[in-house]
Design an enzyme around this catalytic site. Structure first.
Site, PDB file in Angstrom:
ATOM      1  N   MET A  37       0.848  -1.208   0.000  1.00 52.64           N
ATOM      2  CA  MET A  37       0.000   0.000   0.000  1.00 52.64           C
ATOM      3  C   MET A  37       0.873   1.243   0.000  1.00 52.64           C
ATOM      4  SD  MET A  37      -2.013   1.299   3.425  1.00 52.64           S
ATOM      5  CE  MET A  37      -3.620   0.606   3.265  1.00 52.64           C
ATOM      6  N   ASN A  38       0.515   2.229  -0.853  1.00 52.88           N
ATOM      7  CA  ASN A  38       1.053   3.576  -0.609  1.00 52.88           C
ATOM      8  C   ASN A  38      -0.088   4.590  -0.537  1.00 52.88           C
ATOM      9  OD1 ASN A  38       1.961   2.869  -3.580  1.00 52.88           O
ATOM     10  ND2 ASN A  38       2.039   5.057  -3.635  1.00 52.88           N
ATOM     11  N   ASP A  39      -0.006   5.713  -1.152  1.00 53.34           N
ATOM     12  CA  ASP A  39      -0.881   6.861  -0.877  1.00 53.34           C
ATOM     13  C   ASP A  39      -2.359   6.560  -0.591  1.00 53.34           C
ATOM     14  OD1 ASP A  39       1.412   7.666  -2.132  1.00 53.34           O
ATOM     15  OD2 ASP A  39       0.432   8.768  -3.721  1.00 53.34           O
ATOM     16  N   GLN A  55      -3.309   3.319  -3.021  1.00 51.15           N
ATOM     17  CA  GLN A  55      -2.391   2.778  -4.027  1.00 51.15           C
ATOM     18  C   GLN A  55      -2.011   1.374  -3.573  1.00 51.15           C
ATOM     19  OE1 GLN A  55      -0.685   4.748  -7.044  1.00 51.15           O
ATOM     20  NE2 GLN A  55      -2.885   4.777  -6.748  1.00 51.15           N
ATOM     21  N   PHE A  98      -2.769   5.458 -10.859  1.00 49.53           N
ATOM     22  CA  PHE A  98      -2.064   6.204  -9.825  1.00 49.53           C
ATOM     23  C   PHE A  98      -3.057   7.010  -8.984  1.00 49.53           C
ATOM     24  CE2 PHE A  98       2.697   6.578 -11.209  1.00 49.53           C
ATOM     25  CZ  PHE A  98       2.794   5.195 -11.257  1.00 49.53           C
ATOM     26  N   ARG A 167       0.037  14.438 -12.376  1.00 52.83           N
ATOM     27  CA  ARG A 167      -0.684  13.371 -11.651  1.00 52.83           C
ATOM     28  C   ARG A 167      -1.355  13.843 -10.362  1.00 52.83           C
ATOM     29  NH1 ARG A 167       4.773  12.126 -11.505  1.00 52.83           N
ATOM     30  NH2 ARG A 167       5.814  12.315  -9.504  1.00 52.83           N
TER      31      ARG A 167
HETATM   32  C1  FRU Z   1       3.226   9.543  -4.297  1.00 57.42           C
HETATM   33  C2  FRU Z   1       3.142   8.909  -5.677  1.00 57.42           C
HETATM   34  C3  FRU Z   1       2.125   9.640  -6.532  1.00 57.42           C
HETATM   35  C4  FRU Z   1       1.706   8.603  -7.511  1.00 57.42           C
HETATM   36  C5  FRU Z   1       1.762   7.343  -6.686  1.00 57.42           C
HETATM   37  C6  FRU Z   1       2.168   6.117  -7.443  1.00 57.42           C
HETATM   38  O1  FRU Z   1       3.625   8.691  -3.287  1.00 57.42           O
HETATM   39  O2  FRU Z   1       4.415   8.901  -6.267  1.00 57.42           O
HETATM   40  O3  FRU Z   1       2.596  10.830  -7.079  1.00 57.42           O
HETATM   41  O4  FRU Z   1       0.446   8.851  -8.029  1.00 57.42           O
HETATM   42  O5  FRU Z   1       2.659   7.574  -5.642  1.00 57.42           O
HETATM   43  O6  FRU Z   1       1.975   4.967  -6.694  1.00 57.42           O
END
Ligand code: FRU
Length: 499
Positions: A37-39, A55, A98, A167
């Site tokens: 997991m990210n954002d 994410q 994204f 983005r």
């Molecule tokens: C920020 C980022 C966003 C992008 C996403 C990709 O952490 O780099 O700019 O949309 O993560 O996973």
């Protein structure tokens, strides 16, 4: 119509999340269903529930082709997973869906706006990424991508703006019912800017203005913008890449930035007045906010940082998931600064209470009943001897004979430090960070929230926050206090119940 790619992801997560035991996850922070997991994405209140998308790479605990994971909650603290919402399954997003956001349409459907990514070979043979903005519409469970995607592409960019770094649309509605979105963008100078777009109906978009420009003041490219009104001011949050440190305010690498100013909705002019970090700890990035039904502006960030997780090692990877969100934090402006407090819902999770008042000490002490890895603890410090202010105070937690993590304070320098060197990490990543705090005569107020794999320190009633993940063995649950010089302290500790 659910695509094959999404069906596979949903089937995979349904099976693999079952092997993760409750106690292997944070108790009240949203963690990844399975994999990576990210954002935070699409943070919203929809159909009487808070929705959080994120994410997501379900198949591995490292970053990969981005899907959108999905969870819902009634109180922002207890989350229930829903099936993945988006998969990279269209020609315009085949290399990733994204970050993006969500808004409710007048007809009751939910609109998601996200960045579609494709990788293409240049005539020279290099691989380059194209980023466009896309839509999906749904009912809180299933989402259908819009037939006319992408809705914003290279033809909508102002001169000099990069097609590779465009983005993270954050969509919002303005007073007249029409829509705006802000995105991150890279202008010709190679740093960052925030673009503002407008739409009558949420589907047909056009460029309005460059809302804010970095000019390389705060890092380079600006990711994940959010833009909102708060207590009579206008706030722009962004997450800059490639920061240079500035005193104790900004640190190297990926950081967070809050610009406070004013905004003229007629002319779209945002005037900056002040800047500060959002979080002064080690793990916090890409936050997103919502307005709750009762009017609170609440922010959740990704409780990680690219620079520390890209090379993180076996300790964190022993977990069957990677990535968790921060506590939801209520935001407010006081004396021109952004303040944060854990959402008040957290107080409903408070269980047994232990308090110790006016404890004066000048060595290492433990206090009866003060321990645990799932706690809410308030500490009030003052000098035990007004004539001679103490040199140093520290609270150590997640502690046993081998491990501890520490928050320490040197009143003469007004510096607060977090140190997770002894948290079980086997990698040479950042383990310490310092921040300059407001303190007079050795007085300081701290509130520490521990949730198994993290600590968040709220300083002086939310004036600053330091967040860090720790993967220390859960058996290390001791807490001790240290003073060099005489400290007088009040401590109130609550256990936080899981359910
Ligand atoms: C920020 C980022 C966003 C992008 C996403 C990709 O952490 O780099 O700019 O949309 O993560 O996973």
């Amino acid at each position: 119509m659910t695509s094959q790619t999404l069906r596979e992801a949903r089937k995979y997560e349904e099976v693999s999340r079952k092997v993760i035991r409750e106690e292997e996850r944070p108790a009240f922070h949203l963690s990844c269903c399975t994999g990576w997991m990210n954002d935070p994405n699409g943070f919203s209140y929809y159909n009487h529930k808070y929705h959080m998308f994120y994410q997501y790479h379900p198949y591995d605990s490292t970053w990969g082709p981005m899907h959108w994971g999905h969870a819902v909650s009634g109180d922002l603290l207890h989350w229930e997973f829903l099936p993945a919402a988006l998969a990279p399954d269209e020609p315009y997003d085949r290399d990733g869906c994204f970050s993006g956001s969500a808004v409710e349409l007048p007809d009751g459907r939910q609109l998601l706006m996200y960045t579609g990514v494709t990788r293409e070979r240049t005539p020279e043979g290099d691989l380059c990424e194209l980023q466009t903005q896309c839509l999906a519409v749904g009912d809180g469970l299933d989402y259908e991508k819009y037939g006319q995607n992408p809705v914003l592409d290279r033809t909508d960019l102002p001169e000099g703006a990069s097609v590779h770094d465009f983005r993270d649309p954050k969509i919002f509605q303005v007073k007249d019912g029409t829509y705006r979105c802000v995105t991150g963008s890279r202008p010709a100078d190679g740093s960052g800017q925030v673009l503002l777009f407008g739409s009558e109906d949420g589907f047909r978009w056009s460029f309005r203005k460059i809302l804010a420009e970095n000019h390389s003041r705060f890092g380079k490219m600006w990711e994940c913008p959010d833009f909102f009104e708060l207590d009579g001011k206008q706030v722009l949050l962004v997450s800059p890449q490639d920061m240079l440190p500035k005193g104790f305010e900004y640190h190297n690498g990926n950081g967070t930035l809050c610009l406070i100013g004013s905004y003229d909705e007629e002319t779209d002019v945002f005037t900056e007045e002040a800047d500060q970090s959002i979080d002064y700890g080690i793990d916090f990035y890409a936050p997103q906010t919502i307005l709750t039904p009762d009017g609170r502006r609440v922010m959740i960030g990704w409780m990680q940082n690219w620079d520390t997780c890209a090379v993180s090692g076996p300790t964190s990877r022993e977990l069957p998931w990677f990535g968790q969100m921060s506590l939801p934090r209520e935001l407010f402006i006081k004396n021109g600064r952004l303040f944060q407090k854990p959402v008040r819902e957290l107080e409903d999770m408070r269980g047994s209470r232990v308090s110790h008042e006016k404890v004066t000490f000048s060595d290492v002490i433990r206090l009866p009943g003060v321990e645990g890895r799932q706690i809410d603890m308030e500490i009030e410090l003052e000098a035990g001897d007004a004539e001679r202010i103490y040199q140093k105070f520290a609270v150590r937690f997640a502690q046993n004979e081998q491990y501890h993590t520490a928050v320490s304070f040197r009143p003469r320098e007004s510096v607060l430090k977090i140190d997770r060197k002894f948290s079980g990490s086997r990698r040479a990543v950042i383990h310490q960070r310092r921040c300059l705090v407001r303190s007079e005569e050795g007085k300081l107020r701290l509130r520490l929230i521990l949730d198994r794999f993290s600590v968040e320190v709220f300083i002086n009633d939310g004036e600053q926050v330091m967040s860090a993940t720790i993967y220390t063995d859960q058996a290390a649950d001791g807490i001790s206090f240290f003073a060099d010089g005489s400290v007088t302290m009040n401590v109130v500790k609550y256990d936080l119940k899981s359910r």
